[in-house]
Design an enzyme around this catalytic site. Structure first.
Site, short mmCIF file in Angstrom:
data_model
loop_
_atom_site.label_atom_id
_atom_site.label_comp_id
_atom_site.label_asym_id
_atom_site.label_seq_id
_atom_site.Cartn_x
_atom_site.Cartn_y
_atom_site.Cartn_z
N GLY A 143 0.80 -1.21 0.00
CA GLY A 143 0.00 0.00 0.00
C GLY A 143 0.84 1.26 0.00
N GLY A 144 1.86 1.30 -0.85
CA GLY A 144 2.81 2.42 -0.82
C GLY A 144 2.61 3.47 -1.88
N TYR A 187 -12.82 -1.96 12.40
CA TYR A 187 -11.46 -1.50 12.11
C TYR A 187 -10.57 -1.69 13.34
CZ TYR A 187 -7.67 1.80 10.97
OH TYR A 187 -6.45 2.39 10.74
N ALA A 198 -10.96 -3.75 15.77
CA ALA A 198 -10.74 -5.17 16.02
C ALA A 198 -9.60 -5.70 15.17
CB ALA A 198 -12.03 -5.95 15.74
N SER A 235 -2.70 0.91 14.67
CA SER A 235 -3.42 2.16 14.89
C SER A 235 -3.74 2.31 16.37
CB SER A 235 -4.73 2.19 14.10
OG SER A 235 -5.54 3.30 14.48
N ASN A 237 1.71 -2.13 5.48
CA ASN A 237 1.03 -0.85 5.62
C ASN A 237 -0.37 -0.85 5.02
OD1 ASN A 237 0.92 2.28 5.78
ND2 ASN A 237 0.65 1.84 3.60
N ASP A 250 -3.83 -6.36 -5.47
CA ASP A 250 -4.72 -6.30 -4.31
C ASP A 250 -4.25 -7.41 -3.37
OD1 ASP A 250 -6.69 -6.47 -2.42
OD2 ASP A 250 -8.35 -6.74 -3.83
#
Length: 247
Positions: free
Chosen positions: A13-14, A155, A157, A142, A90, A63
């Protein structure tokens, strides 16, 4: 003094936001960086067109919640550069909404990418690290997984589960010269905060001892600290980088 050999780094995810900041930090350090996302961005195209990065940057549309695509991505990196020295997980997605009204499809999307895809891709990379004698893994978590926030139960969880994954995997791999750590960012000035209005953002700033939102560079510097070859006695930790918001 000898210049350190470039490492092979995978960042999922960069293509934008926090992930792009992490990619840039490794490119600035002279490393080889492979990243993936569902689509390219202007920044990805800029990296691809930079002749100075011709042999140090690799992007694939993938993906990672699709296991075949994730496998293809890891295979392409190994075919290009051989070993993988650093993995930064990420890639993630947030869907907000109270649980009673949350759809099964949204829950599946969040769980599949944030948790299941991370576990699956990490397994593939770990096999390469074991074969080559070590490595560094950093999972981007997070503060929502630590404290919980209304409307982000699914999210949260996934991020709490990711922290548990980090600690358990560190125990599995510690004797194999592979460290596994996490970073739990607070609120950053990226597209992930664009859903908040200015009043909400200012409320967060007022509650944050550092008096500002975070920037991708704040997290990228923490990643660089954890993957430093000298920091081989730090593993199984989740480093909170949130300007003091959860203190």
């Amino acid at each position: 003094m000898n210049t350190p050999a470039p490492r092979t780094v995978v960042v999922t995810g960069g293509s934008r936001g926090l992930g792009a900041g992490i990619v840039q930090s490794f490119l600035d350090a002279g490393d080889r960086v492979a990243t993936c996302s569902r689509s390219a961005t202007d920044l990805v195209e800029q990296w691809q067109s930079d002749e100075a990065l011709a042999d140090r940057f690799l992007f694939l549309k993938a993906d990672v919640s699709d296991r075949d695509q994730a496998t293809g991505f890891v295979t392409a990196v190994v075919e290009e550069w051989g070993s993988i020295d650093v993995l930064v997980n990420n890639a993630g997605v947030a869907r907000d909404g109270v649980l009673a009204l949350f759809s099964d499809d949204d829950a599946d999307t969040v769980i599949d990418l944030n948790l299941k895809a991370t576990i699956s891709l990490t397994r593939r990379v770990v096999r390469n690290m074991l074969a080559h004698g070590g490595g560094r893994i950093v999972n981007i978590s997070s503060i929502v997984g630590l404290t919980g926030y209304r409307g982000l139960s699914v999210y949260g969880a996934t991020k709490a589960a990711l922290d548990g994954f980090t600690r358990a995997l560190a125990r599995e791999l510690g004797s194999k010269s592979i460290t596994v750590n996490g970073i739990a960012p607070g609120y950053l000035r990226t597209e992930m905060s664009h859903g908040l209005d200015e009043g909400q953002l200012q409320q967060i700033v007022r509650r944050t001892p550092a008096g500002r939102l975070g920037e991708p560079d704040d997290i990228a510097r923490a990643v660089q600290f954890l993957v430093d070859p000298r920091n081989d006695w730090i593993t199984g930790q989740v480093l909170v980088v949130d300007g003091g918001l959860t203190s």
